[in-house]
Design an enzyme around this catalytic site. Sequence first.
Site, PDB file in Angstrom:
ATOM      1  N   ASP A   1       1.422   5.959  14.721  1.00 25.29           N
ATOM      2  CA  ASP A   1       2.379   6.314  13.670  1.00 25.29           C
ATOM      3  C   ASP A   1       1.660   6.726  12.398  1.00 25.29           C
ATOM      4  O   ASP A   1       2.032   7.706  11.739  1.00 25.29           O
ATOM      5  CB  ASP A   1       3.357   5.171  13.405  1.00 25.29           C
ATOM      6  CG  ASP A   1       2.694   3.910  12.876  1.00 25.29           C
ATOM      7  OD1 ASP A   1       1.537   3.639  13.263  1.00 25.29           O
ATOM      8  OD2 ASP A   1       3.333   3.179  12.084  1.00 25.29           O
TER       9      ASP A   1
ATOM     10  N   GLU B   1      -1.873   2.735   8.193  1.00 25.49           N
ATOM     11  CA  GLU B   1      -0.487   2.895   7.753  1.00 25.49           C
ATOM     12  C   GLU B   1      -0.404   2.973   6.231  1.00 25.49           C
ATOM     13  O   GLU B   1       0.235   3.855   5.666  1.00 25.49           O
ATOM     14  CB  GLU B   1       0.365   1.731   8.248  1.00 25.49           C
ATOM     15  CG  GLU B   1       1.763   1.690   7.668  1.00 25.49           C
ATOM     16  CD  GLU B   1       2.410   0.315   7.807  1.00 25.49           C
ATOM     17  OE1 GLU B   1       2.600  -0.362   6.776  1.00 25.49           O
ATOM     18  OE2 GLU B   1       2.717  -0.065   8.947  1.00 25.49           O
TER      19      GLU B   1
END
Length: 393
Positions: free
Chosen positions: A136, A72
């Site tokens: 993500d 991330e």
Amino acid sequence: MRVRINKTIGVALTLGLAATASFGNMVKVAQTTAAPGACGDWSGYRAFVERFVQADGRVIDYSTPTQQTTSEGQSYALFFALVANDRATFDRLLGWTRTNLAGNQFDAQNMRLPSWQWGRKADGSYGVLDPNSASDSDLWIAYDLLQAGRLWHEAGYTQLGEALAAQIARQEMTTLPGVGPMLLPGPQGFKNGGVTRLNPSYLPLPVLRALAHEMPNGPWGKLADSAYRLIRTTAPQGFAPDWAAWQNGQFVVDPKNGDTGSYDAIRVYLWAGLASPADPLAKPWLAALGGMRARVAQTGIPPEKVSATTGAASGEGPLSYWGALAPYFKALGDEHGLGLARTHLAALDAAVPGREPVYYDRVLGLFGTGFIDGRYRFDEAGRLVPSWRNACD
């Protein structure tokens, strides 16, 4: 130990980049390419790089005992480097990710999903702490690469982005009957028996639109529709939960983490605020999340934790929440909420003796301030429109 590790990384990076000529050429060009000063200095970005990004391209979250790096953090930093037109840092970030999170298997013909967590192990050595990937982050890295290929006119980035997106579709997607394609949080551990666990904050509408634009034969356009259904259904009071689940043909409260919306869910409002107003899902997506706007208008603060099913709230959200909510307020035309966000975010640039900058505050703060200050936006197709594109090309 840190120095010796960095030397090892440097050697591995050099060997890894040599594996593909196109990637090597990109790095060579990047070394002579600097962000044009005439485009305006982004002091918040510079402060972030100086504090959280090592010279080799590793983003460190110092607040964790393992001094962890996550996929991330790498994905967000890549995005900020692109917004800042900082190709040299972009390539350092990409090279470190390739070498350390993807085990040097990050080429168009040999693409491995990056491990999500890297840091200090129990024996004091550094390496991968959890080999599972985070979808993500993978989406954001694919997006960053595709946009870098377009904006910097480099086909090598584009090929990497397409290859990564193909692996996401292959390994991190499932189909929900009656809904359509859905993103799993990662390839392992999120489908157990009849329960499929989901994370609403993993689905930024502009990113999905851009992938659909670049790869129209993929699942991305339908995934945007599925994502909207997830958001709308799991936020009955206008508050997104951190986690949700699919069971017996419907979206339900996550059996593991419940219906709490907090540090993950705050990004749901951020991504909604960043979407182009011309996107047909932008307005209904924002409307589904109206609870946060009403609560801030009532109390003057975003709650740290809120029940998605009842709206019961507790605590006060930190600076990261204001970073996430600034674009949300702007998209809603909520001048009062936006003014509150600006006032709180001014603290990001205020040096306070003895107070260390917080990774998540800085990251979501860059997303928020960069957007409301006009440094970037997304068009209807999800493509990044950085301010330097017109001013400096």
